[in-house]
Design a protein around this motif. Structure first.
Motif, PDB file in Angstrom:
ATOM      1  N   ARG A   1       0.827  -1.209   0.000  1.00 13.34           N
ATOM      2  CA  ARG A   1       0.000   0.000   0.000  1.00 13.34           C
ATOM      3  C   ARG A   1       0.860   1.257   0.000  1.00 13.34           C
ATOM      4  N   ARG A   2       1.912   1.218   0.795  1.00  9.84           N
ATOM      5  CA  ARG A   2       2.780   2.398   0.852  1.00  9.84           C
ATOM      6  C   ARG A   2       3.420   2.664  -0.515  1.00  9.84           C
ATOM      7  N   MET A   3       3.861   1.587  -1.157  1.00  9.20           N
ATOM      8  CA  MET A   3       4.487   1.760  -2.477  1.00  9.20           C
ATOM      9  C   MET A   3       3.465   2.278  -3.493  1.00  9.20           C
ATOM     10  N   ILE A   4       2.245   1.753  -3.405  1.00  7.40           N
ATOM     11  CA  ILE A   4       1.219   2.185  -4.363  1.00  7.40           C
ATOM     12  C   ILE A   4       0.920   3.673  -4.164  1.00  7.40           C
ATOM     13  N   ILE A   5       0.822   4.090  -2.918  1.00  5.89           N
ATOM     14  CA  ILE A   5       0.583   5.519  -2.666  1.00  5.89           C
ATOM     15  C   ILE A   5       1.757   6.338  -3.201  1.00  5.89           C
ATOM     16  N   GLU A   6       2.953   5.853  -2.955  1.00  8.06           N
ATOM     17  CA  GLU A   6       4.144   6.573  -3.417  1.00  8.06           C
ATOM     18  C   GLU A   6       4.130   6.668  -4.952  1.00  8.06           C
ATOM     19  N   LEU A   7       3.752   5.570  -5.595  1.00  8.71           N
ATOM     20  CA  LEU A   7       3.709   5.579  -7.059  1.00  8.71           C
ATOM     21  C   LEU A   7       2.665   6.575  -7.561  1.00  8.71           C
ATOM     22  N   MET A   8       1.532   6.622  -6.876  1.00  2.00           N
ATOM     23  CA  MET A   8       0.504   7.567  -7.310  1.00  2.00           C
ATOM     24  C   MET A   8       0.956   9.003  -7.080  1.00  2.00           C
ATOM     25  N   LEU A   9       1.591   9.217  -5.945  1.00  3.19           N
ATOM     26  CA  LEU A   9       2.048  10.579  -5.627  1.00  3.19           C
ATOM     27  C   LEU A   9       3.049  11.100  -6.645  1.00  3.19           C
ATOM     28  N   THR A  10       3.859  10.182  -7.193  1.00  2.00           N
ATOM     29  CA  THR A  10       4.875  10.642  -8.136  1.00  2.00           C
ATOM     30  C   THR A  10       4.412  10.489  -9.579  1.00  2.00           C
ATOM     31  N   SER A  11       3.159  10.065  -9.757  1.00  2.00           N
ATOM     32  CA  SER A  11       2.714   9.812 -11.128  1.00  2.00           C
ATOM     33  C   SER A  11       2.334  11.088 -11.855  1.00  2.00           C
ATOM     34  N   GLY A  12       2.400  12.188 -11.204  1.00  2.00           N
ATOM     35  CA  GLY A  12       2.038  13.436 -11.877  1.00  2.00           C
ATOM     36  C   GLY A  12       2.294  14.570 -10.914  1.00  2.00           C
ATOM     37  N   ASN A  13       1.484  15.577 -11.019  1.00  2.00           N
ATOM     38  CA  ASN A  13       1.704  16.762 -10.218  1.00  2.00           C
ATOM     39  C   ASN A  13       0.852  16.702  -8.943  1.00  2.00           C
TER      40      ASN A  13
ATOM     41  N   THR B   1       7.124  12.946 -12.497  1.00  2.00           N
ATOM     42  CA  THR B   1       7.008  12.898 -13.956  1.00  2.00           C
ATOM     43  C   THR B   1       6.029  13.944 -14.431  1.00  2.00           C
ATOM     44  N   LYS B   2       6.422  14.569 -15.496  1.00  2.00           N
ATOM     45  CA  LYS B   2       5.518  15.565 -16.074  1.00  2.00           C
ATOM     46  C   LYS B   2       4.428  14.845 -16.852  1.00  2.00           C
ATOM     47  N   SER B   3       3.260  15.438 -16.889  1.00  2.80           N
ATOM     48  CA  SER B   3       2.170  14.821 -17.638  1.00  2.80           C
ATOM     49  C   SER B   3       2.479  14.901 -19.120  1.00  2.80           C
ATOM     50  N   ARG B   4       2.077  13.864 -19.820  1.00  2.00           N
ATOM     51  CA  ARG B   4       2.254  13.876 -21.269  1.00  2.00           C
ATOM     52  C   ARG B   4       1.144  14.668 -21.945  1.00  2.00           C
TER      53      ARG B   4
ATOM     54  N   ARG C   1     -10.099  19.245 -17.283  1.00  3.52           N
ATOM     55  CA  ARG C   1      -9.422  17.944 -17.188  1.00  3.52           C
ATOM     56  C   ARG C   1      -7.937  18.212 -17.006  1.00  3.52           C
ATOM     57  N   ASN C   2      -7.455  17.983 -15.806  1.00  2.00           N
ATOM     58  CA  ASN C   2      -6.054  18.221 -15.510  1.00  2.00           C
ATOM     59  C   ASN C   2      -5.338  16.885 -15.472  1.00  2.00           C
ATOM     60  N   PHE C   3      -4.788  16.502 -16.604  1.00  2.43           N
ATOM     61  CA  PHE C   3      -4.198  15.165 -16.718  1.00  2.43           C
ATOM     62  C   PHE C   3      -2.969  14.990 -15.838  1.00  2.43           C
ATOM     63  N   SER C   4      -2.372  16.098 -15.423  1.00  4.03           N
ATOM     64  CA  SER C   4      -1.175  15.969 -14.587  1.00  4.03           C
ATOM     65  C   SER C   4      -1.548  15.464 -13.198  1.00  4.03           C
ATOM     66  N   LYS C   5      -2.828  15.431 -12.901  1.00  5.34           N
ATOM     67  CA  LYS C   5      -3.245  14.916 -11.596  1.00  5.34           C
ATOM     68  C   LYS C   5      -4.002  13.599 -11.708  1.00  5.34           C
TER      69      LYS C   5
END
Lengths: 595, 526, 354
Positions: C86-98, C130-133, C145-149
């Motif tokens: 769970r911690r890793m998943i949260i971390e991955l989501m937190l860094t998946s965009g802005n 990572t910056k949003s594509r 629609r803010n894809f960076s989030k």
């Protein structure tokens, strides 16, 4: 079945097509006609022979002479010598790499002689576009037996006895899968054939479909009988045009012969098969994604349970078998499950088809008995490593699998044994890597593939593989840091534990397995900023070591950008301002002098 | 509605007619779409336009506008002929079946095809589908009622439901979708000329006596009053001298608004109480500012008879007051002491004089509303009506004759006009046209027509055309759409600058006095 | 062989009904399992993997939201392995965009990711942001629609396809390029979108926000007042989010019939009229063809006087009252009572027919 004196079994697989078999065939036919031999000598275009490395290949029957690397310009000489004068032409014989001995007969060539043909029993032997040739080799006997002499329960029982396991990769017992679907209540059920082969370097399914499409159809009919399905689909990637064309022809012929459609062989049983062309997304090889794709939706895995045997295509009970699994079915029904189970190991019975590729002499498609040590697969059948290089590892199971290093090469081909060494049986992709392969770079390659092909649905796979790829790229670029390996391991564990589908759960396997056997390579990349295999461009200096340089000039000749200065009896010098880092000099240097 | 909204997902078959549900009742449309998509419910759509719901339908029948009785009688003809009716339900719960059977005898599928344009085979199939279901729901809206035959149409729907026993059961029923937030409540509260609250007739002496006692007055009128559609002409003729209009905008919403405007101009005195200076308010002698839903406490009764709370969230603008405070002040000024401390106190009085609301209190509906009838404090409310018997006892089948629309097309006015709403606007646009966003999505009126008609009458997509009836004309842009069938055009009625109701026919249903908004004859000129 | 429908969660036995998921049984018994993509009223997709639990005998962690409870199933909802995942998943989501600009994000305080990150005390940092594509899309009047989030959790897709059944959006592209798209990846305004805003309501972060969100108070800074929508007759239950005596947002009440959170474009976005400058603020009396402002006393006096006079002269039935389908029951009651008891006429009606 033929009146012809000689039959020329010319390989018409995709590999030989690409090396010119079609042009050769045309020239040969013209020549035979010109020489008045067309009546007595018949060319048969077979499916994939398997020995793709030396294509185009042709087997002269009944003599059993095997010709390789045939060219259009050789046609007159060949016809003159062999078919008029009766002298087989040595220059087209197979030459063994080790001792340069020529071997005229196919059955004497180690590549063939060490194989056992079951799923591929008709490859190179019949014309896949003529149903009669299939029937002549016991074709549809299994279906007839299953429909007219056996109950569905008996069919399932024989498959159970055979201990056949899913050849798509996971190795789930086929008989059990069928039993579940047979026991699932419901009028509407489906039989699916997974021909969405997507692993890099894998072409088992394609070759079987090209060389023996009826075997797959027959397997599906028997499966349909076992679970009482009336409709089947073959999900085949659209790139496999030749396979699809041959399947089309096979389905049409089977219908004409009353082997598909209503009331098959008067048994009262009806079954139809349609082909569904997939657009080539890797994830559509995953069973639930494949079913969604057939339903016309975006191919994304859904959680299991419910399992397809209960709720599959359109939520109806469904079995999905891989091409190779299905091709084994007819013989099991004809000869009995016990016959099939008579070879192999305790838990892995029968044979397995592999697509040998990479740094191996005999690139091609092979079928070997379970239990064969992997070493034999690579050295006896595969003919070893070309160019006198050293073996480093073989990747089994594609992007979901792992690598097997030299000291584990005696591992037998067996689902459990292979899993124990950190790889998986997989669908049969076997990529051989020599000493010039960087294992970090190899892991990076597979992670790049997985990241690109991840369906994007679950967080661990979508985001986790991206992070892993970033770390691997960093390491390959010489920017690795302490802790990166730990981060890779932490990510790998979470992805493996919590991704939604099988593809995601195994996504980190190439990294885990290279870390297991080649951890020091990672560490050298990170700590010393050196790529021991000299593959990671960013870690190379593009300089010549004068002590090791033998002044041969091969690098000078290979350089496309005139960046290398060399004179006879002098050490080569690389001008870095001109160097484009194409690695040509590395590949050519036999003395490891460039670093 | 006889059944709650949530029942839509429990129906085996839904017959949807005269409702453009996705645009007018989007949240109910979602229920139906979910039922079709995920619960296996089969949908029959009967509508002259190819509305979005048609895409979800098992069967889409496309009748000529104004021919509803014909296809409904046709369905019943097939059901009786094929012996698909619910004999037990009819025997136990209904009367006058023979009369109905006789009345639909002539409506053979072929005859109905001639009248409605619905292919005979489709009609038969729909009849089998509806009658064959274990439970089936009928959902309708103004496309059924806004006709001179509106009452007949509704009775025919009731006939159909009774014939198949699809009433009084979960997932079944006859379900009109009410178009305004509290149109149900306005009726329940006696905002009608013939009844007090809870549909207690004003002509019944006992009711009058009860009200006189409750209100402490004498001399309540026992004469049925006038409907809005009668008051307006009588304003024109001088019988009505003064109108007090609360929160309505008949200058946009009524049929034949040119005539409405002239009529209102005749009044000696007009009071309009509203939140905006509407087109009608412009004509008033006195305009009184009131508060909107967010600025007051109270209750609304929704289309499924559920009484739900509204609560004050913000203060109103200026010195605007709630409608009840204003009315009370005028009453007091006129010598009648109408004093309430709060809406809750008013509601308590409603409960006292209204049997169907008798058990409802603010406390009980604090979290979840109650469906009336809810006669006592311990009654759980009634989600489904007519489970054991009908209001009048036995359900009466009415023999309904087919009456064509009041106005016919001719050489000069060759097209049928039908009107309605679009998703982005509400009624006369008083509220929605204050929203920049909604205006951006639906900025102006349009004439929706089929490609064939546009070609025939020489108008181009996007070009401004004139559309005229025998009563008036407006200009609007042409929108060529697959939704429209050749021969029929559609106009939204939200837009004052191109008011569709300048064209519509004020011919009334003889019983309900509903104008025939859904059919009139028009022409379209480039 | 009828096995009893008992599942063991964290050592406790619980009864379940066949078909129920582990999550359903756990929640009913107040066993907390964190979720992000799970929605009550749509098929569980198992996409975010926050709810992974250990099921005895399974070779990997299982998503509690999708796995049906089974007889004798033994489940653990907390363990070192689960926490790690769970911690890793949260971390991955937190860094998946802005996701590091909570101070200026409209969703702050109403953000599931923020809640989870707080609960597990996760900070981004190990992995590069990572910056949003994909660029932010704001070319429609209602939805940004803010894809960076965007976490690609798929809640909006479920809401659009399974709740509102508008089928306007779905997953598009693959891998890290995954994007929620309309057909043909057009902008919302050129798609099948009907702007019901269900997607905004279910978005767990600030990826989908109302167009004017930046001009309004954040939901977490408002007071929520429950009410009933004022448009059509469905009677959707809404929350009016109020700050500074102004309705800032309207959202659907997820826990109440008939809409269970759903609204339409008018109900959700069409409330500008409440604070419109055109609102009537004071009584007006027409004199010489023009309105002038008047006091309540004067206006009410005038109305009472004129109505009394006309009634006296022409009789009660020369008066008519139109009450309204727009106002409350209480007000309708008072209006008809006024017509009947004060004016003494039954000439009272409203626009039910229009």
């Amino acid at each position: 079945m033929s009146k012809n004196r000689i039959q020329l079994m010319l390989c018409g697989g995709t590999g030989c097509h690409s090396t010119g078999s079609k042009k050769f065939e045309k020239a040969l036919q013209q020549e035979l006609e010109a020489k008045g031999l067309a009546e007595e000598i018949k060319i048969v275009e077979t499916g994939c022979n398997g020995f793709c490395a030396v294509g185009p290949v042709m087997l002269v029957q009944p003599e059993g002479i095997f010709y390789q690397k045939l060219k259009v310009e050789d046609v007159p000489y060949l016809v003159e010598e062999h078919f008029l004068k009766g002298r087989p032409v040595k220059k087209f014989f197979f030459v063994e790499q080790k001792n340069k001995a020529t071997i005229p007969h196919m059955n004497d060539i180690p590549f063939f002689s060490n194989q056992v043909y079951r799923a591929m029993r008709n490859k190179g032997v019949i014309d896949p576009e003529v149903i009669d040739e299939y029937i002549a080799r016991e074709g549809y006997f299994g279906a007839a037996k299953a429909l007219n002499e056996m109950t569905p329960e008996q069919v399932v029982e024989q498959i159970k006895i055979s201990q056949l396991r899913g050849r798509g990769g996971a190795g789930f017992p086929t008989g059990m899968k069928w039993a579940f679907a047979a026991a699932s209540p419901g009028e509407e059920k489906y039989v699916l054939c997974n021909a969405d082969e997507g692993d890099p370097g894998a072409f088992m399914d394609r070759s079987i479909l090209e060389s023996d499409p009826h075997a797959v159809l027959e397997g599906m009919i028997i499966a349909a009988r076992a679970i009482n399905a009336r409709q089947g689909y073959i999900y085949c990637r659209t790139e496999y045009q030749l396979a699809i064309r041959r399947l089309d022809i096979a389905i049409r012929q089977a219908k004409e012969y009353g082997l598909l459609g209503e009331n098959i062989l008067g048994s009262g049983f009806s079954f139809n098969i349609d082909i569904y062309q997939g657009a080539g997304a890797f994830v559509c090889g995953e069973e639930t994604a494949l079913m969604r794709s057939i339903e016309g939706k975006r191919g994304m895995p859904r959680p299991r349970p419910p399992f397809p045997a209960h709720k599959g295509l359109w939520d109806k009970p469904t079995i999905l078998n891989n091409v190779e699994t299905l091709a084994n079915i007819p013989q099991i029904i004809i000869k009995g499950g016990a016959w099939y189970a008579s070879i192999g190991t305790e838990k892995s019975k029968g044979t397995k088809v592999f697509a040998l590729s990479g740094d191996v002499n005999n690139i091609g498609l092979v079928e070997v008995p379970m239990g064969l040590p992997i070493r034999k697969l690579i050295y006896d059948i595969g003919g070893g490593i070309p160019g006198g290089k050293k073996f480093k590892a073989v990747q089994l199971g594609g992007p979901s699998g792992g690598c097997i290093p030299e000291h584990k090469l005696d591992t037998p081909i067996d689902y459990e044994e292979i899993t124990k060494v950190g790889a998986i049986m997989g669908s049969g992709g076997a990529i051989v890597m020599d000493e010039n392969t960087c294992m970090v770079d190899m892991a990076r390659f597979f992670m790049d593939f997985i990241q690109d092909e991840s369906c994007g649905k679950c967080t661990p796979c979508r985001e986790g593989t991206r992070r892993m790829l970033e770390l691997l790229e960093k390491i390959c670029h010489g920017e690795g840091q302490d802790g990166d390996i730990q981060s890779l391991e932490a990510l790998a564990e979470v992805i493996g534990q919590s991704a939604l589908c099988g593809l995601g759960q195994t996504a980190a396997n190439p990294v885990l397995s290279t870390l297991r056997f080649f951890r020091e390579e990672y560490e050298t990349h990170i700590k010393e900023k050196v790529c021991p295999a000299k593959r990671c461009v960013a870690l190379l200096k593009f300089e010549v070591n004068p002590e090791m340089c033998k002044k041969c000039g091969l690098c000078f000749k290979a350089c496309p950008s005139e960046a290398i200065a060399w004179k006879k009896k002098e050490v080569a010098v690389i001008d870095k301002s001109k160097c484009v880092k194409c690695m040509s000099c590395f590949d050519k240097c036999k003395f490891d002098a460039i670093f | 509605m006889t059944n709650p909204i949530a029942d839509m997902e429990k129906a085996e078959v839904i017959l949807l007619t005269g409702t453009n549900t996705t645009e007018n009742h989007p949240v109910i449309a979602a229920y139906i779409k979910r039922a079709v998509q995920f619960k296996g419910t089969k949908l029959i759509v009967v509508d002259p336009r190819r509305i979005k719901m048609a895409a979800f339908a098992e069967q889409w029948l496309r009748p000529y506008p104004g021919t509803d009785v014909a296809w409904l009688n046709g369905l019943m003809h097939v059901i009786i002929k094929e012996n698909l009716h619910d004999k037990e339900f009819i025997a136990n719960r209904c009367e006058d079946f023979e009369a109905l059977a006789k009345s639909v005898e002539a409506f053979t599928p072929e005859y109905v095809q001639n009248l409605t344009g619905i292919p005979a085979q489709d009609l038969i199939q729909a009849a089998r589908l509806y009658a064959g279901a274990k439970v089936a729901s009928i959902v309708y809206c103004m496309g059924i009622t806004q006709h001179v035959s509106g009452t007949d149409n509704v009775k025919a729907l009731a006939n159909l439901a009774m014939l198949c026993g699809h009433l009084g059961v979960e997932g079944g029923g006859v379900n009109p979708l009410r178009g305004q937030n509290n149109v149900q409540g306005a009726c329940d509260m006696g905002g009608l000329p013939n009844v007090f609250t809870g549909y207690q007739p004003v002509t019944d002496g006992a009711n009058v006596k009860k009200m006189e006692e409750a209100w402490q007055v004498t001399g309540l009128s026992t004469k049925v009053g006038l409907t809005v559609t009668e008051m307006i002409p009588k304003a024109h003729s001088g019988e009505i001298k003064a109108l007090y209009i609360v929160g309505e905008n008949p200058l946009i919403s009524d049929a034949d608004v040119n005539h409405v405007e002239k009529s209102i101009a005749h009044l000696d005195f007009l009071v309009v109480q509203d939140i905006f200076m509407t087109e009608t308010a412009q004509m008033a002698h006195v305009v009184l500012p009131s508060l909107c839903f967010a600025e007051k406490d109270g209750t609304f009764s929704n289309t499924e008879r559920k009484v739900q709370r509204i609560r004050k969230a913000v203060d109103g603008p200026g010195s605007a007051k709630t409608d009840w405070e204003i009315i009370c002040a005028i009453s007091r000024k006129m010598g009648y002491a109408m004093n309430y401390a709060s809406s809750r106190e008013i509601f308590e009085e409603i409960a006292r004089v209204t049997p169907s609301y008798g058990g409802i209190t603010y406390e009980r509906i604090e979290h979840e509303g109650l469906h009336w009838p809810c006669p006592t404090k311990d009654h759980p409310g009634t989600k489904i009506l007519h489970t054991a018997q009908f209001t009048r006892g036995k359900g009466k089948f009415h023999a309904i004759a087919f009456v064509p629309p009041a106005e016919k097309t001719d050489a000069e006015y060759p097209l049928i006009l039908t009107t309605g709403r679009v998703l982005y606007h509400y009624h006369t646009g008083t509220m929605t046209r204050k929203s920049e966003g909604l205006n951006e999505r639906a900025p102006e009126c349009f004439i929706e027509m089929a490609k064939a008609d546009a070609e025939k009458y020489g108008v181009k997509a996007g070009a401004v055309a004139t559309i005229a009836s025998r009563r008036g004309e407006i200009k609007a842009k042409v929108k060529i759409s697959e939704t429209a069938v050749a021969g029929t055009v559609f106009l939204p009625f939200h837009f004052v600058e191109a008011s569709a109701n300048k064209l519509t026919n004020a011919a009334l249903d003889p019983i309900s006095k509903i104008p025939e908004f859904k059919v009139c004859a028009v022409k379209v000129l480039a | 062989m009828n096995k009893p429908n008992i599942i063991v969660i964290n050592g406790q036995e619980y009864l379940f009904t066949p078909g129920e998921t582990i999550l359903t049984v756990a929640r009913r018994n107040n066993v907390d399992i964190p979720t992000l993509c799970h929605m009550k009223n749509a098929t569980p997709t198992g996409a975010c993997r926050m709810c992974v639990v250990e099921v005895q005998g399974a070779r990997s962690l299982m998503a509690a939201c999708t796995v049906p409870a089974g007889p004798n199933m033994v489940v653990r909802t907390e363990s070192e392995l689960i926490a790690k995942a769970r911690r890793m998943i949260i971390e991955l989501m937190l860094t998946s965009g802005n996701h590091e600009d909570c101070l200026v994000c409209p969703a702050t305080g109403d953000c599931r990711l923020q809640e989870l990150a707080y609960k597990y005390q996760i900070k981004a940092g190990r992995f590069p942001k990572t910056k949003s594509r994909y660029d932010l899309e704001a070319v429609n009047p209602f939805i940004i629609r803010n894809f960076s989030k965007c976490l690609a959790c798929g809640r909006c897709v479920q809401a659009c396809n399974e709740v509102q059944v508008n089928t306007a959006i779905d997953f598009g592209y693959r891998g890290a390029r995954t994007k929620i798209i309309t057909k043909g990846d057009r902008t919302l305004k050129d798609s099948d979108c009907v702007f019901c805003g269900e997607c905004i309501q279910v978005c767990p972060v600030g990826a989908l926000i109302p167009k004017d969100a930046y001009k309004k108070a954040r939901i977490c800074d408002t007071k929520s007042v429950r009410s009933t929508c004022t448009y059509c007759g469905v009677g959707c239950q809404v929350n009016l989010h109020v700050k500074n005596n102004e309705v800032q947002h309207i959202t659907g009440r997820g826990d109440a019939a008939p809409n269970f959170g759903s609204l339409c474009v008018k109900g959700r976005f069409g409330f500008d009229f409440i604070a419109a400058k055109e609102r009537l603020k004071t009584p007006l009396i027409k004199e010489n063809g023009a309105f002038r402002e008047a006091s309540w006393d004067e206006a009410i006096g005038l109305v009472a006087e004129r109505l009394s006079a006309i009634k006296a002269k022409h009789g009660a039935d020369s008066l008519g009252v139109l009450t309204s389908a727009r106002i409350s029951n209480e007000e309708n009651y008072v209006v008809q009572k006024f017509a009947r008891a004060v004016l003494k006429t039954n000439n009272v009606d409203h626009c039910a027919r229009l």
